[in-house]
Design a protein around this motif. Structure first.
Motif, mmCIF file in Angstrom:
data_model
loop_
_atom_site.group_PDB
_atom_site.id
_atom_site.type_symbol
_atom_site.label_atom_id
_atom_site.label_comp_id
_atom_site.label_asym_id
_atom_site.label_seq_id
_atom_site.Cartn_x
_atom_site.Cartn_y
_atom_site.Cartn_z
ATOM 1 N N ILE A 1 0.859 -1.186 0.000
ATOM 2 C CA ILE A 1 0.000 0.000 0.000
ATOM 3 C C ILE A 1 0.894 1.235 0.000
ATOM 4 C CG2 ILE A 1 -1.912 1.183 1.130
ATOM 5 C CD1 ILE A 1 -2.589 -1.706 0.375
ATOM 6 N N PRO A 2 0.708 2.179 -0.904
ATOM 7 C CA PRO A 2 1.553 3.381 -0.895
ATOM 8 C C PRO A 2 1.472 4.093 0.457
ATOM 9 C CG PRO A 2 0.288 3.260 -2.920
ATOM 10 C CD PRO A 2 -0.236 2.173 -2.031
ATOM 11 N N ASN B 1 -4.387 14.702 1.460
ATOM 12 C CA ASN B 1 -4.668 13.984 2.703
ATOM 13 C C ASN B 1 -4.646 12.462 2.518
ATOM 14 O OD1 ASN B 1 -5.566 15.976 5.040
ATOM 15 N ND2 ASN B 1 -6.303 16.823 3.083
ATOM 16 N N GLY B 2 -3.997 12.024 1.448
ATOM 17 C CA GLY B 2 -3.704 10.611 1.310
ATOM 18 C C GLY B 2 -4.736 9.767 0.605
ATOM 19 N N VAL B 3 -5.759 10.396 -0.020
ATOM 20 C CA VAL B 3 -6.723 9.641 -0.817
ATOM 21 C C VAL B 3 -6.286 9.715 -2.277
ATOM 22 C CG1 VAL B 3 -9.115 9.403 -1.551
ATOM 23 C CG2 VAL B 3 -8.596 10.134 0.781
ATOM 24 N N GLY C 1 1.693 6.403 7.564
ATOM 25 C CA GLY C 1 0.700 5.336 7.513
ATOM 26 C C GLY C 1 0.447 4.918 6.078
ATOM 27 N N ASP C 2 -0.684 4.275 5.867
ATOM 28 C CA ASP C 2 -1.055 3.864 4.517
ATOM 29 C C ASP C 2 -1.910 4.931 3.852
ATOM 30 O OD1 ASP C 2 0.197 1.424 4.820
ATOM 31 O OD2 ASP C 2 -1.639 0.360 5.396
ATOM 32 N N ALA C 3 -1.628 5.171 2.589
ATOM 33 C CA ALA C 3 -2.542 5.995 1.800
ATOM 34 C C ALA C 3 -3.856 5.237 1.601
ATOM 35 C CB ALA C 3 -1.919 6.324 0.450
ATOM 36 N N ILE C 4 -4.888 5.968 1.252
ATOM 37 C CA ILE C 4 -6.171 5.353 0.908
ATOM 38 C C ILE C 4 -6.203 5.262 -0.609
ATOM 39 C CG2 ILE C 4 -8.680 5.549 1.067
ATOM 40 C CD1 ILE C 4 -8.176 7.346 3.562
ATOM 41 N N TYR C 5 -5.881 4.090 -1.115
ATOM 42 C CA TYR C 5 -5.682 3.918 -2.552
ATOM 43 C C TYR C 5 -6.986 3.501 -3.202
ATOM 44 C CZ TYR C 5 -3.286 2.825 -6.922
ATOM 45 O OH TYR C 5 -2.862 2.821 -8.229
#
Length: 427
Positions: A28-29, A387-389, A34-38
């Protein structure tokens, strides 16, 4: 299911999800520790953690055997592509001999049109959806020109009704019937890339054949996403890429389907190459092309082993997960939950801040929602990305979000919905 807009509810769904552990099989990128929301699997799937290992096995064969790797080792390269046929046939609803892997999508579309676009007399037209992915439009236009026809006259595009975003199946069928004596080929995508609409491929194939036409499908956004029944629908041919929902690497190897009813037709034209020659006589190096049986006879060039290995790594995960039908059940829930959260935002703001143009009917959509932002769309998309989406922006005002059942969680969807709500309040 009655959804709730809460983290605890999303966590509860993840807890009972039988596919939850497959997330750990992908990279997960990262985002801010933390983890991005891919949510961009409709453009490029994530890398399975086994990909490097499976590729390394073939690098080891190359290192150990050199050119003899084509015939030596546990997975001789000469037949490596057949390892992929079984899993792929289950995903696209075909017999193993009806599928093979080769080239890239648009190249395969051209090669298949050489065989299956056969204009004769007044039956020379191609009917397709308006707003198809540009590569399909360019391929069809150039094929029509190659045969000496004017694209404006030889290509019939079926468009949504005025003010609508989606195509009505009845309108597609009526257009086929209206031009029945002029159509040589019916060519549709399985899923429209922009709206996420799943077309009724069974009905399209039936109508096309009743009109006396050949029927083919571009399954770029459908293969590995929704259940397909290409053999039972009697589609004449299909092709797809493997790097979206099948996670086979950027620009990964493509696949084709040719229905077995065409295998015995020695009048079919094709652009031939050595790799499609009958295997048991291939190394005699004789003149006069004799195709290998089945879809393998459409192969042209030597198989790219490392690309196929990357594809095989992901196909193994599909099999472990129970196949496309098991994935489909979770996919429907993920997409339904995302739809619920977006509707909650509209209710809270008191206006349609986000307009979902993907069909509401789950049978007409896969793992994607296309959302029109009625104001400040690019700022909203940029906020999500910051914001990681990770989603996808399509001009002028559409955000595409695609929760993929193999590696996305319900918490991913909840967090994306929360950030979308924040962006709606901010912009």
């Amino acid at each position: 299911m009655n959804f709730e807009n809460s983290l605890a509810f999303a966590e509860g769904l993840d807890h009972i999800d039988p596919l939850r552990d497959f997330r750990s099989e992908f990279y997960i990128p990262p985002h801010q520790g933390g983890d991005a929301i891919y949510l961009c699997g409709n453009s490029l799937g994530l890398q399975p953690k086994t990909t490097a290992e499976v590729i390394a096995e073939q690098l080891a064969s190359w290192r150990q055997f050199g050119v003899e790797g084509w015939f030596e080792g546990s997975d001789p390269w000469i037949s490596y592509h057949r390892r992929l046929a079984g899993p792929l046939s289950q995903i696209v609803g075909a017999k193993p001999e009806e599928v093979t892997v080769m080239n890239s999508l648009t190249i395969n579309l051209h090669l298949l049109m050489v065989s299956f676009y056969r204009p004769q007399g007044k039956r020379l037209k191609i009917i397709m959806e308006a707003g198809a992915f540009p590569s399909d439009q360019y391929a069809v236009e150039s094929q029509v020109k190659y045969h000496g026809f004017n694209p404006e006259e030889a290509i019939i595009e079926v468009a949504p009704r005025e003010g609508a975003y989606l195509l009505e199946t009845g309108d597609i069928i009526n257009a086929i019937r209206a031009h029945a004596d002029e159509i040589a080929l019916v060519l549709f995508s399985g899923i429209n890339y922009y709206t996420g609409q799943v077309f009724d491929m069974k009905a399209i194939a039936k109508a096309g054949h009743e009109a006396g036409a050949i029927v083919g499908f571009d399954l770029a956004h459908a293969a590995g996403n929704v259940p397909l029944r290409l053999h039972d629908w009697e589609a004449d041919f299909a092709c797809w890429c493997s790097y979206k929902y099948m996670n086979s690497s950027p620009g990964g190897i493509s696949g084709i389907f040719v229905h077995e009813k065409h295998f015995g037709d020695d009048q079919l034209k094709r652009f031939a190459g050595w790799w499609g020659y009958k295997l048991n006589e291939r190394f005699k190096m004789t003149q006069g092309f004799v195709p290998e049986a089945g879809a393998d006879g459409w192969q042209v060039s030597t198989s790219p082993i490392l690309l196929m290995a990357a594809h095989y790594a992901s196909l193994q995960i599909f099999e472990k997960a129970g196949g496309i039908n098991a994935l489909r059940q979770k996919s429907e829930q993920l997409t339904n939950y995302l739809e619920f959260l977006i509707e909650q935002i509209n209710q809270k703001t008191g206006k349609e801040k986000f307009k979902i143009i993907t069909p509401k009917d789950i049978d007409q959509r896969g793992a994607q929602l296309s959302i029109i932002c009625t104001q400040n769309g690019k700022q909203i998309f940029d906020y999500l990305m910051q914001n990681g989406v990770i989603g996808d922006w399509r001009e002028p005002d559409v955000i595409r979000l695609s929760p993929v059942p193999l590696y996305n969680s319900f918490v991913d969807v909840y967090k994306a919905g929360t950030l979308l709500a924040q962006a709606a309040a901010k912009y």
